[in-house]
Write an enzyme that holds these catalytic residues in place. Structure first.
Site, PDB file in Angstrom:
ATOM      1  N   TYR A 274     -10.227  -9.063   7.815  1.00 13.60           N
ATOM      2  CA  TYR A 274      -9.883  -7.700   7.402  1.00 13.60           C
ATOM      3  C   TYR A 274     -10.890  -7.102   6.419  1.00 13.60           C
ATOM      4  O   TYR A 274     -10.746  -5.937   6.029  1.00 13.60           O
ATOM      5  CB  TYR A 274      -8.504  -7.683   6.743  1.00 13.60           C
ATOM      6  CG  TYR A 274      -7.375  -8.122   7.644  1.00 13.60           C
ATOM      7  CD1 TYR A 274      -6.976  -7.342   8.719  1.00 13.60           C
ATOM      8  CD2 TYR A 274      -6.704  -9.327   7.413  1.00 13.60           C
ATOM      9  CE1 TYR A 274      -5.944  -7.742   9.550  1.00 13.60           C
ATOM     10  CE2 TYR A 274      -5.662  -9.738   8.241  1.00 13.60           C
ATOM     11  CZ  TYR A 274      -5.294  -8.945   9.303  1.00 13.60           C
ATOM     12  OH  TYR A 274      -4.267  -9.343  10.128  1.00 13.60           O
TER      13      TYR A 274
ATOM     14  N   HIS B 186      -8.391  -0.169   6.761  1.00 12.11           N
ATOM     15  CA  HIS B 186      -7.207  -0.367   5.924  1.00 12.11           C
ATOM     16  C   HIS B 186      -7.573  -1.012   4.588  1.00 12.11           C
ATOM     17  O   HIS B 186      -6.784  -0.960   3.643  1.00 12.11           O
ATOM     18  CB  HIS B 186      -6.201  -1.243   6.669  1.00 12.11           C
ATOM     19  CG  HIS B 186      -4.799  -0.711   6.663  1.00 12.11           C
ATOM     20  ND1 HIS B 186      -4.459   0.548   6.211  1.00 12.11           N
ATOM     21  CD2 HIS B 186      -3.615  -1.288   7.044  1.00 12.11           C
ATOM     22  CE1 HIS B 186      -3.151   0.727   6.325  1.00 12.11           C
ATOM     23  NE2 HIS B 186      -2.623  -0.361   6.818  1.00 12.11           N
TER      24      HIS B 186
ATOM     25  N   ASN C 213       1.997  -4.423   4.263  1.00 19.14           N
ATOM     26  CA  ASN C 213       3.388  -4.000   4.428  1.00 19.14           C
ATOM     27  C   ASN C 213       4.325  -4.537   3.358  1.00 19.14           C
ATOM     28  O   ASN C 213       5.467  -4.084   3.250  1.00 19.14           O
ATOM     29  CB  ASN C 213       3.904  -4.420   5.801  1.00 19.14           C
ATOM     30  CG  ASN C 213       3.200  -3.693   6.933  1.00 19.14           C
ATOM     31  OD1 ASN C 213       2.308  -2.885   6.701  1.00 19.14           O
ATOM     32  ND2 ASN C 213       3.598  -3.973   8.160  1.00 19.14           N
TER      33      ASN C 213
ATOM     34  N   ASN D  46       2.331   2.272   5.179  1.00 20.36           N
ATOM     35  CA  ASN D  46       3.295   1.196   4.966  1.00 20.36           C
ATOM     36  C   ASN D  46       3.170   0.539   3.598  1.00 20.36           C
ATOM     37  O   ASN D  46       4.162   0.057   3.039  1.00 20.36           O
ATOM     38  CB  ASN D  46       3.150   0.138   6.059  1.00 20.36           C
ATOM     39  CG  ASN D  46       3.635   0.635   7.403  1.00 20.36           C
ATOM     40  OD1 ASN D  46       4.530   1.478   7.482  1.00 20.36           O
ATOM     41  ND2 ASN D  46       3.042   0.133   8.477  1.00 20.36           N
TER      42      ASN D  46
END
Length: 202
Positions: free
Chosen positions: A16, A21, A70, A116
């Site tokens: 990631y 994000h 999240n 989120n």
């Protein structure tokens, strides 16, 4: 007192690291290039304290939740409880689809924009009245592109190369938020409501 806790939202894991994000984590990499941040494990994340923030007399804490996006609220809630920080002293730095790359926006409270990570923080704190620094990542190039897949896709090389400049341009705002009292923040909100810091065409 101004901002006491700055949270940078993102997902842990090498897969990631350069995704949209994780824009906040990428920004953090270039915010303080001249100092080694004293990171330690705590509050379900990595947390660091900076004394004499940017030459001021203020102390500020930085937090990178390691709970995945999240569930960011679990880490933020633990940090707020530990530091006795209320929502008005909390700044959350996060990626924002509705802003093009190179544009940032300062906001206090309001809607969550379907994010989120912000939703999780609101659920845990019981309020959305915290500060946000929205880092533009732009929308998908086509309406056929799935949003969830898009935010987990990697930045383009030209965008990655721009993050050092983006970090330098953002650092001044963070310093002002830390040292500015609540009564004077309306000026910052106006100046940074939607501010272009760079263009990939430069």
């Amino acid at each position: 007192m101004g901002i006491q806790l700055i949270v940078f939202l993102g997902n842990p894991g090498a897969e990631y690291e350069e995704t949209r994000h994780n824009a906040a984590w990428l920004l953090l990499t270039y915010l303080f290039p001249s100092i080694v941040l004293p990171w330690r494990c705590g509050c379900r994340g990595s947390i660091a304290r900076i004394e004499g923030f940017e030459g001021s007399s203020e102390e500020v804490w930085l937090l990178k939740p390691l709970t995945y996006m999240n569930r960011s609220g679990k880490s933020v809630g633990a940090a707020c409880a530990f530091l006795q920080t209320d929502a008005k002293q909390l700044l959350v730095v996060h990626d924002e689809l509705e802003l093009p790359f190179g544009v940032v926006s300062l906001k206090q409270g309001g809607g969550l924009g379907g994010h989120n990570g912000l939703r999780s923080i609101k659920e845990v704190l019981g309020t959305a009245d915290f500060w946000r620094l929205r880092i533009g990542i732009g929308r998908p190039p086509s309406e056929s592109v799935n949003i969830a897949q898009y935010v987990l896709s990697a930045f383009y090389p030209a965008e990655m190369a721009a993050f050092p400049k983006l970090g330098r341009a953002t650092r001044d705002l963070l310093c002002q938020l830390v040292v500015t009292d609540q009564a004077a923040t309306v000026t910052l909100l106006s100046a940074w409501r939607k501010k272009r810091l760079l263009s990939l065409c430069e």
